[in-house]
Write a protein that holds these residues in place. Sequence first.
Motif, PDB file in Angstrom:
ATOM      1  N   GLN A  13      15.788  35.386  66.808  1.00  0.00           N
ATOM      2  CA  GLN A  13      16.513  34.156  67.118  1.00  0.00           C
ATOM      3  C   GLN A  13      16.583  34.013  68.634  1.00  0.00           C
ATOM      4  O   GLN A  13      17.136  34.876  69.319  1.00  0.00           O
ATOM      5  N   VAL A  14      15.990  32.932  69.147  1.00  0.00           N
ATOM      6  CA  VAL A  14      16.007  32.723  70.605  1.00  0.00           C
ATOM      7  C   VAL A  14      16.404  31.286  70.911  1.00  0.00           C
ATOM      8  O   VAL A  14      16.411  30.428  70.037  1.00  0.00           O
ATOM      9  N   GLU A  15      16.744  31.086  72.175  1.00  0.00           N
ATOM     10  CA  GLU A  15      17.017  29.726  72.625  1.00  0.00           C
ATOM     11  C   GLU A  15      15.731  29.172  73.205  1.00  0.00           C
ATOM     12  O   GLU A  15      15.180  29.706  74.159  1.00  0.00           O
ATOM     13  N   VAL A  16      15.226  28.108  72.597  1.00  0.00           N
ATOM     14  CA  VAL A  16      13.990  27.514  73.076  1.00  0.00           C
ATOM     15  C   VAL A  16      14.357  26.270  73.873  1.00  0.00           C
ATOM     16  O   VAL A  16      15.018  25.375  73.353  1.00  0.00           O
ATOM     17  N   SER A  17      13.962  26.267  75.136  1.00  0.00           N
ATOM     18  CA  SER A  17      14.259  25.076  75.925  1.00  0.00           C
ATOM     19  C   SER A  17      13.010  24.210  76.031  1.00  0.00           C
ATOM     20  O   SER A  17      11.957  24.654  76.500  1.00  0.00           O
ATOM     21  N   TYR A  18      13.141  23.003  75.525  1.00  0.00           N
ATOM     22  CA  TYR A  18      12.025  22.070  75.589  1.00  0.00           C
ATOM     23  C   TYR A  18      12.189  21.238  76.853  1.00  0.00           C
ATOM     24  O   TYR A  18      13.048  20.366  76.927  1.00  0.00           O
ATOM     25  N   ASP A  19      11.428  21.524  77.904  1.00  0.00           N
ATOM     26  CA  ASP A  19      11.502  20.697  79.109  1.00  0.00           C
ATOM     27  C   ASP A  19      10.121  20.596  79.725  1.00  0.00           C
ATOM     28  O   ASP A  19       9.139  21.109  79.182  1.00  0.00           O
ATOM     29  N   GLU A  20      10.079  19.926  80.886  1.00  0.00           N
ATOM     30  CA  GLU A  20       8.801  19.677  81.549  1.00  0.00           C
ATOM     31  C   GLU A  20       8.045  20.971  81.807  1.00  0.00           C
ATOM     32  O   GLU A  20       6.839  21.055  81.609  1.00  0.00           O
ATOM     33  N   ARG A  30       2.369  34.965  70.269  1.00  0.00           N
ATOM     34  CA  ARG A  30       1.699  33.907  71.030  1.00  0.00           C
ATOM     35  C   ARG A  30       1.431  32.701  70.143  1.00  0.00           C
ATOM     36  O   ARG A  30       1.288  31.596  70.605  1.00  0.00           O
ATOM     37  N   GLY A  31       1.377  32.959  68.860  1.00  0.00           N
ATOM     38  CA  GLY A  31       1.160  31.874  67.912  1.00  0.00           C
ATOM     39  C   GLY A  31       2.302  30.877  67.902  1.00  0.00           C
ATOM     40  O   GLY A  31       2.151  29.743  67.437  1.00  0.00           O
ATOM     41  N   PHE A  32       3.471  31.288  68.407  1.00  0.00           N
ATOM     42  CA  PHE A  32       4.578  30.344  68.498  1.00  0.00           C
ATOM     43  C   PHE A  32       4.449  29.466  69.740  1.00  0.00           C
ATOM     44  O   PHE A  32       4.725  28.275  69.708  1.00  0.00           O
ATOM     45  N   PHE A  33       3.985  30.068  70.865  1.00  0.00           N
ATOM     46  CA  PHE A  33       3.937  29.317  72.121  1.00  0.00           C
ATOM     47  C   PHE A  33       2.849  28.261  72.132  1.00  0.00           C
ATOM     48  O   PHE A  33       3.051  27.163  72.609  1.00  0.00           O
ATOM     49  N   ARG A  34       1.705  28.607  71.583  1.00  0.00           N
ATOM     50  CA  ARG A  34       0.536  27.746  71.728  1.00  0.00           C
ATOM     51  C   ARG A  34       0.772  26.308  71.284  1.00  0.00           C
ATOM     52  O   ARG A  34       0.416  25.387  72.000  1.00  0.00           O
ATOM     53  N   PRO A  35       1.343  26.084  70.109  1.00  0.00           N
ATOM     54  CA  PRO A  35       1.489  24.680  69.694  1.00  0.00           C
ATOM     55  C   PRO A  35       2.685  23.964  70.317  1.00  0.00           C
ATOM     56  O   PRO A  35       2.912  22.796  69.995  1.00  0.00           O
ATOM     57  N   LEU A  36       3.447  24.643  71.216  1.00  0.00           N
ATOM     58  CA  LEU A  36       4.658  24.011  71.747  1.00  0.00           C
ATOM     59  C   LEU A  36       4.411  22.667  72.443  1.00  0.00           C
ATOM     60  O   LEU A  36       5.098  21.690  72.139  1.00  0.00           O
ATOM     61  N   PRO A  37       3.451  22.587  73.395  1.00  0.00           N
ATOM     62  CA  PRO A  37       3.247  21.309  74.095  1.00  0.00           C
ATOM     63  C   PRO A  37       2.923  20.182  73.127  1.00  0.00           C
ATOM     64  O   PRO A  37       3.467  19.071  73.230  1.00  0.00           O
ATOM     65  N   ARG A  38       2.075  20.481  72.136  1.00  0.00           N
ATOM     66  CA  ARG A  38       1.711  19.483  71.134  1.00  0.00           C
ATOM     67  C   ARG A  38       2.944  19.025  70.360  1.00  0.00           C
ATOM     68  O   ARG A  38       3.151  17.842  70.100  1.00  0.00           O
ATOM     69  N   LYS A  39       3.801  20.006  70.037  1.00  0.00           N
ATOM     70  CA  LYS A  39       4.997  19.711  69.256  1.00  0.00           C
ATOM     71  C   LYS A  39       5.900  18.753  70.035  1.00  0.00           C
ATOM     72  O   LYS A  39       6.480  17.817  69.478  1.00  0.00           O
ATOM     73  N   MET A  40       5.975  18.995  71.357  1.00  0.00           N
ATOM     74  CA  MET A  40       6.835  18.123  72.178  1.00  0.00           C
ATOM     75  C   MET A  40       6.246  16.731  72.300  1.00  0.00           C
ATOM     76  O   MET A  40       6.969  15.745  72.321  1.00  0.00           O
ATOM     77  N   GLU A  41       4.929  16.677  72.384  1.00  0.00           N
ATOM     78  CA  GLU A  41       4.283  15.360  72.456  1.00  0.00           C
ATOM     79  C   GLU A  41       4.553  14.569  71.188  1.00  0.00           C
ATOM     80  O   GLU A  41       4.859  13.386  71.229  1.00  0.00           O
ATOM     81  N   ASP A  42       4.408  15.252  70.052  1.00  0.00           N
ATOM     82  CA  ASP A  42       4.597  14.580  68.767  1.00  0.00           C
ATOM     83  C   ASP A  42       6.035  14.149  68.559  1.00  0.00           C
ATOM     84  O   ASP A  42       6.299  13.189  67.836  1.00  0.00           O
ATOM     85  N   ASN A  43       6.950  14.863  69.158  1.00  0.00           N
ATOM     86  CA  ASN A  43       8.359  14.621  68.879  1.00  0.00           C
ATOM     87  C   ASN A  43       9.138  14.495  70.191  1.00  0.00           C
ATOM     88  O   ASN A  43       9.759  15.439  70.654  1.00  0.00           O
ATOM     89  N   PRO A  44       9.087  13.323  70.840  1.00  0.00           N
ATOM     90  CA  PRO A  44       9.692  13.160  72.170  1.00  0.00           C
ATOM     91  C   PRO A  44      11.201  13.416  72.165  1.00  0.00           C
ATOM     92  O   PRO A  44      11.768  13.766  73.203  1.00  0.00           O
ATOM     93  N   ALA A  45      11.846  13.303  71.014  1.00  0.00           N
ATOM     94  CA  ALA A  45      13.291  13.517  70.963  1.00  0.00           C
ATOM     95  C   ALA A  45      13.661  14.949  71.327  1.00  0.00           C
ATOM     96  O   ALA A  45      14.782  15.224  71.740  1.00  0.00           O
ATOM     97  N   LEU A  46      12.696  15.852  71.163  1.00  0.00           N
ATOM     98  CA  LEU A  46      12.958  17.257  71.490  1.00  0.00           C
ATOM     99  C   LEU A  46      13.104  17.474  72.983  1.00  0.00           C
ATOM    100  O   LEU A  46      13.739  18.422  73.421  1.00  0.00           O
ATOM    101  N   MET A  47      12.493  16.574  73.769  1.00  0.00           N
ATOM    102  CA  MET A  47      12.412  16.755  75.222  1.00  0.00           C
ATOM    103  C   MET A  47      13.795  16.952  75.822  1.00  0.00           C
ATOM    104  O   MET A  47      14.762  16.288  75.438  1.00  0.00           O
ATOM    105  N   ASP A  48      13.879  17.897  76.757  1.00  0.00           N
ATOM    106  CA  ASP A  48      15.116  18.202  77.482  1.00  0.00           C
ATOM    107  C   ASP A  48      16.256  18.615  76.562  1.00  0.00           C
ATOM    108  O   ASP A  48      17.422  18.305  76.816  1.00  0.00           O
ATOM    109  N   THR A  49      15.911  19.293  75.475  1.00  0.00           N
ATOM    110  CA  THR A  49      16.982  19.876  74.666  1.00  0.00           C
ATOM    111  C   THR A  49      16.744  21.375  74.621  1.00  0.00           C
ATOM    112  O   THR A  49      15.655  21.850  74.899  1.00  0.00           O
TER     113      THR A  49
END
Lengths: 388, 417
Positions: free
Chosen positions: A58-65, A85-104
Motif C-alpha cells: 500500500q503506497v501513496e501514488v501522487s499523480y502530477d506533472e 516496474r509493471g506498475f510504473f510503466r502504464p502510469l503516464p498513459r493512465k493519467m492521459e486517459d483519466n485527466p481527473a487523476l491529475m494532481d491528486t
Amino acid sequence: MSQSFEEISAQLKKRHRRSARMKWMTLGALILSAAFLVVFISDMVVRGWPAFQQAQIQVEVSYDEQSQKLPLAAVDEDVRPLISRGFFRPLPRKMEDNPALMDTTQTQWVIADSRVDQYLKGNEDRLRPADKETLENLVEEGRADLKFNTTFFTTGDSKMPEMAGIASAAIGTVMTMLVTMAVCFPIGVMTAVYLEEFAPDNKLTQIIEININNLAAVPSILFGLLGLAVYISFFGVPRSSPLVGGLTLALMTLPVIIISTRAALRSVPDSIRHAAFGVGCSRWQVVRDHVLPVSLPGILTGSIIGLAQAMGETAPLIIVGMVAFIPDASLSITGASTVMPAQIFTWASEPNSAFAEKTAGGILVLLAVLIFLNALAVWLRNKFERRW
Amino acid sequence: MSMSIVFLLFCIALLVLGGVAFALSRAKATRVRASGMTMHAQPDQYAWFAVLATAGPALLVSALGAFALLLMGAEIPVLYLLTASLIIAVIGLAMGLSQVRPAFHARRAIEGVIRKLLAAAALISILTTLGILLSIINEALRFFQMQSFWDFVTGTTWNPGASFLSSAGRAEGGSAAQFGSIPLFAGTFMITLIAMLVAIPFGLGAAIYMVEFAPLYVRKTAKPVIEVLAGIPTVVYGVFAALTVAPLVVDIAGLFGLDASYSNALAPGLVMGIMIIPFISSLSDDVINSVPNSLREGALALGITKSEMVRNVVVPAAAPGIISASLLAVSRAMGETMIVVMAAGMRPNLTANPLEDMTTVTVSIVAALTGDQEFESAQTLSAFALGLVLFIVTLTLNVVSVFMIRRFREKYRVNNL
C-alpha cells in the motif's frame, strides 16, 4: 513315489502362501500406481499454490506533472525498489486517459516486485538490506501483504514474473480449440457415420479402418512435422497462429472422435434401424432421425475426451511455433498466439525461479479445466447412457 | 471493399438463393401434389434437393477456385470467382426447380449426395496419413541429398549445430556438421527401456489384481483413478520430471556415492513409465478379462491355486494381447516428446549409464525445428529424416501389435477387442 499326508499339506500351505503373495503384490502394484497420482497432484498443488497469491504494497501514488514525465517519481523513494516496474510503466498513459487523476494523491495497493513476493513467501532472499528493512516496516504496519493474485488471470506473458499471467494463453487455447473442433467434429462424425452405416464392406473401407487405427498410434510430434511441411510451407498458413495449431490438432484428434463415435453408433441396437426401415425410411433418414439422436450423448462424450486430449497437447504446437512470447491476447485466428501447455513449457524453461511457481500455477489451472471436461464427459455418459 | 465483406455478401447471397430455392420448389411440389398426381417424394424433399442443387455446385466451384488461387497461384480475381459461383448457384436453382416433377426420386438423389459427402469425409483420414508420409519423405529425401544416408544410419556423432557455422562461412577445419543418429536412438531406447521397466510390472500387476482378485467395488473405483493418469498432459509430466524427480534422482544417487547429471535419463524414463501405466493396465485388463472363464474353471477344478492359475493358465492365454499392449506402449514411449524435451539432456551421448544425460530422437527433432534456422538448412531437414525413422518404427510396432491381438481374438473368438 507316494507322498505322506504331512508332506502334501505342507506343500499345499506353501502353494497357498504363494497365492496370497501374488494377490498382495498385484494389489501393491495397483496401490503404488494410485499413489503416484496422489504424490504427483500434491506436488503440483504445493508448488503451484503460491502462484495464486501475490505480494502487494500500500503506497501513496501522487499523480502530477513530474510523475507523468518520470513515472518512478509517483511514489516515495524508499519504497520505489519494492514496487514492480509493471506498475510504473502504464502510469503516464493512465493519467492521459483519466485527466481527473491529475494532481491528486491516492493511497492504493500496488503490485510488488517479484523479489519482494519471493521474500514474503519465504522462498529466496535477493533484496538489499535497506529494502528489506523498509519492507519489514511495511509488513508490520500492515501495508505489505500477500493478496489474491488477480494479475495471474488477467494478463499475458511477461518478462517480469509478477506481471506474468495466463490470460493470453487461455484465449489462445480457446481459439485453437474452436478451430480444432470446427474441423474435426463434423469430419470425424461424418467419417464414423459413413463407416458404420453406409460403407460397403470392401477393400477401400478396410484400408480406411486400418488407417484410422494406425493414425491413432502415430506420435503426436509427427503431426507437428505434417503441420510444418504442409500447412506452413505449402499452404502458407501463418506460423504460430491458432489456425495452424488448430488444424494440426484437428488431424490428431480426428481418430479419437471417429473411434468413439463408431463405438457410440455400434451400441445402438439394430432393432431400431430395422423398425425405421420397416416404416419406409431411407438410410439417411434412419441415421438422421433415429440413430444419431440416440447416440448423441456417446458422440459428445467422445468428443469432449478428444477435446481434453487436444487441449493438453504441446509437442506438435512447438513444431508449428506456438511457443511465442505473447504479452497481449489477440482474438484473431491468424495472429501469433500461444496456448496453455505451451505457456507452461515456456515458463518451465525460464531460469528465474519465480517462474517455477507460475509454471505449477498454470498446471493447476490446466488440470482443473481438464478434470472439469473429463468429469463433464463422465456425467454426460452416466446421465444419458442407455442399456438396451 | 475488404475481403471479409465480399465474403460475407457472398455467403448472404448464397443463403438467400438457397431459401428461395427451398420456398419455390416446395410451393411447386405442393401445387403438383394438390393437383392429384402421386409423387415419388415429399414436398420437403424436393425443396431440400433444390437447395442442394443451388448451393452444392456453387460451393464446389468457389472451393476449387480458392484452392487454385492458393496452390497453383492462378490469377483469378476473387470477385469474378464469387460472381461465377453465384451464377452457377442460380443455374442450379433453375435446374433444381425443373426437377420438381412426379417421376423424380428426390429422396434417392439426396441420399446419393449425402453418401458421397460422407465418403469424402472418410477419405480425409487417408489423406492425413498420405500427407504425413509424403511431407516427411519429401523433406527427408532432400536431407539425404545433402548428407549421406549411410552416415546417418551408422554415424555415432550428432552435431548439427556446425551446419550453421559452415553456412555462415565460419567453419573451422574439421568441424563440419555431423548427422550420425546412433546416439539419439541409443538415448531413445534407454529411456524407453526404463519406462517399460516401470510400466509393464505395475500396469500388468494392477490389471491382474483388478481382474482376478479385486472385489467389484474396488475395480469400479480403481479403474477410473488409474485412467486419470492417462489424462494428464505430457507437459505436466515433463515439469514433474524436471523439477521433482530429476533432483530426487541426483540426491539418491549421491547417497550411493554416484554422480548423476541433473538431466539424467532415469528421471524422464521413470516419469514416462508412470504415464504409460494406465495404457498397459487398461489394455491388459481388457485382454485378461476376455480370457474365457472355462479355462479358469477347468484349471481350478484340477485343484490348482489361484496364483498358479494366473501364472500358468491366464497369463499364457492372454500373452499375445499383453505383448501387443506392451508393443503399443513402446511405440508411445518412443514418440513421447514433452517429458524428454523438458527433463532429458540436449547432449547426444552414447552411454549405457542412465545417470548421465542423453538425448533422444524427439528432443533432436524439436531442437532442430525451434532454432532460428532457415527451412532449407540441413539441420531443419534432419528433423524430417528422424521423423521418418520414428514413423516407420512406430508404424511397424503398431502393425505387429494389431497382428498379435488379432491372433488372440481368433483363438478365443472374442469380438470386443
